[in-house]
Design a protein around this motif. Structure first.
Motif, PDB file in Angstrom:
ATOM      1  N   ASN A 177       0.867  -1.182   0.000  1.00  0.00           N
ATOM      2  CA  ASN A 177       0.000   0.000   0.000  1.00  0.00           C
ATOM      3  C   ASN A 177       0.904   1.233   0.000  1.00  0.00           C
ATOM      4  O   ASN A 177       1.462   1.593   1.036  1.00  0.00           O
ATOM      5  N   LYS A 191       0.221   4.320  -0.301  1.00  0.00           N
ATOM      6  CA  LYS A 191      -0.301   5.531   0.338  1.00  0.00           C
ATOM      7  C   LYS A 191      -1.154   5.181   1.564  1.00  0.00           C
ATOM      8  O   LYS A 191      -2.360   5.458   1.600  1.00  0.00           O
ATOM      9  N   PRO A 192      -0.566   4.560   2.566  1.00  0.00           N
ATOM     10  CA  PRO A 192      -1.373   4.163   3.733  1.00  0.00           C
ATOM     11  C   PRO A 192      -1.806   5.370   4.564  1.00  0.00           C
ATOM     12  O   PRO A 192      -1.078   6.369   4.649  1.00  0.00           O
ATOM     13  N   SER A 193      -2.980   5.265   5.151  1.00  0.00           N
ATOM     14  CA  SER A 193      -3.449   6.298   6.093  1.00  0.00           C
ATOM     15  C   SER A 193      -2.740   6.092   7.435  1.00  0.00           C
ATOM     16  O   SER A 193      -2.125   5.037   7.670  1.00  0.00           O
ATOM     17  N   ASP A 194      -2.874   7.080   8.331  1.00  0.00           N
ATOM     18  CA  ASP A 194      -2.283   6.925   9.672  1.00  0.00           C
ATOM     19  C   ASP A 194      -2.815   5.661  10.344  1.00  0.00           C
ATOM     20  O   ASP A 194      -2.057   4.920  10.980  1.00  0.00           O
ATOM     21  N   GLU A 195      -4.121   5.431  10.205  1.00  0.00           N
ATOM     22  CA  GLU A 195      -4.721   4.254  10.847  1.00  0.00           C
ATOM     23  C   GLU A 195      -4.162   2.967  10.258  1.00  0.00           C
ATOM     24  O   GLU A 195      -3.897   2.001  10.982  1.00  0.00           O
ATOM     25  N   GLU A 196      -3.992   2.969   8.946  1.00  0.00           N
ATOM     26  CA  GLU A 196      -3.441   1.757   8.302  1.00  0.00           C
ATOM     27  C   GLU A 196      -1.999   1.515   8.748  1.00  0.00           C
ATOM     28  O   GLU A 196      -1.592   0.372   8.962  1.00  0.00           O
ATOM     29  N   ILE A 197      -1.222   2.591   8.892  1.00  0.00           N
ATOM     30  CA  ILE A 197       0.167   2.422   9.363  1.00  0.00           C
ATOM     31  C   ILE A 197       0.145   1.839  10.775  1.00  0.00           C
ATOM     32  O   ILE A 197       0.837   0.856  11.074  1.00  0.00           O
ATOM     33  N   LYS A 198      -0.670   2.432  11.652  1.00  0.00           N
ATOM     34  CA  LYS A 198      -0.713   1.948  13.050  1.00  0.00           C
ATOM     35  C   LYS A 198      -1.125   0.484  13.105  1.00  0.00           C
ATOM     36  O   LYS A 198      -0.556  -0.313  13.853  1.00  0.00           O
ATOM     37  N   HIS A 199      -2.119   0.143  12.300  1.00  0.00           N
ATOM     38  CA  HIS A 199      -2.618  -1.234  12.283  1.00  0.00           C
ATOM     39  C   HIS A 199      -1.498  -2.190  11.825  1.00  0.00           C
ATOM     40  O   HIS A 199      -1.282  -3.247  12.416  1.00  0.00           O
ATOM     41  N   LYS A 257       5.829   8.162   7.144  1.00  0.00           N
ATOM     42  CA  LYS A 257       5.063   9.125   6.342  1.00  0.00           C
ATOM     43  C   LYS A 257       5.966   9.926   5.401  1.00  0.00           C
ATOM     44  O   LYS A 257       5.518  10.389   4.352  1.00  0.00           O
ATOM     45  N   ILE A 295       5.947   8.413   1.900  1.00  0.00           N
ATOM     46  CA  ILE A 295       4.680   8.285   1.158  1.00  0.00           C
ATOM     47  C   ILE A 295       4.564   9.400   0.114  1.00  0.00           C
ATOM     48  O   ILE A 295       4.824  10.558   0.435  1.00  0.00           O
TER      49      ILE A 295
END
Ligand code: FES
Ligand code: FES
Length: 151
Positions: free
Chosen positions: A118, A120-128, A148, A151
Motif C-alpha cells: 500500500n 499511500k497508507p493512512s495513519d490508521e493503516e500504518i498503526k494497524h 510518512k 509516502i
C-alpha cells in the motif's frame, strides 16, 4: 532429526543443516551469523525478530526452520546496496526514529512490506500494520514521521 535445507537469503542461495527444533531466528543468527535480526521476547509478542518471508513480515522466532525450504528471506542486512543505505533506513535516521535500535530492523522490514502492499497508507493503516512491532524508546511518533516521509 537433522535435514539440509536450501533457501534464498538476501538474494543468495544458502544451504544449512538444521535440527527439527530450530527456529528461523536461530538459524539466521547462529547458523548464518546474520545478527541484525534481534531476539526480544522469543514468543511472538515484540516483533524484534521480524524478517520478510516471501515478501511478508513474520516473527522469525515462531517459524520452524524446517518449514522454509525453497523460500525467500529478507533480513535487514539485505537492504543496503553497494554501500548505500536503503531509503527506508535513511528515513528512520533522518527522522530520529532510531534510539537503542533494538526494534529498528523489524520496524524497517515491516515498513518495506507495508509500502509494497500500500504505497499511500493512512495513519490508521500504518498503526494497524505496526501492531506487532513494539518500541520501548521512541513513543512511535518519530517512527510514524519516518514512514510518512516515504509516502
Ligand atoms: S523475539 Fe520474536 S516476536 Fe519477540
Ligand atoms: S528504538 Fe529502542 S526499542 Fe525501539
Amino acid at each position: 532429526m537433522k535435514k539440509i535445507l536450501t533457501f534464498n537469503v538476501n538474494g543468495e542461495v544458502r544451504e544449512v543443516l538444521v535440527d527439527g527444533t530450530e527456529t528461523l531466528l536461530f538459524v539466521l543468527r547462529e547458523g548464518l551469523n546474520l545478527k541484525g535480526t534481534k531476539e526480544g521476547c522469543g514468543r511472538g509478542d515484540c516483533g524484534a525478530c521480524t524478517v520478510l518471508l516471501n515478501g511478508k513480515p513474520v516473527n522469525s522466532c515462531l517459524v520452524l526452520a524446517m518449514t522454509i525450504n525453497g523460500m525467500d528471506i529478507t533480513t535487514i542486512e539485505g537492504l543496503e546496496k553497494d554501500g548505500e543505505l536503503h531509503p527506508i533506513q535513511k528515513a528512520f535516521i533522518d527522522n530520529g526514529a532510531v534510539q537503542c535500535g533494538y526494534c529498528t530492523p523489524g520496524m524497517i522490514l515491516t515498513t518495506k512490506s507495508l509500502l509494497e502492499e500500500n504505497s499511500k497508507p493512512s495513519d490508521e493503516e500504518i498503526k494497524h500494520y505496526f501492531e506487532g512491532n513494539l518500541c520501548r524508546c521512541t513513543g512511535y511518533a518519530s517512527i510514524m514521521r519516518a514512514v510518512k516521509s516515504l509516502i
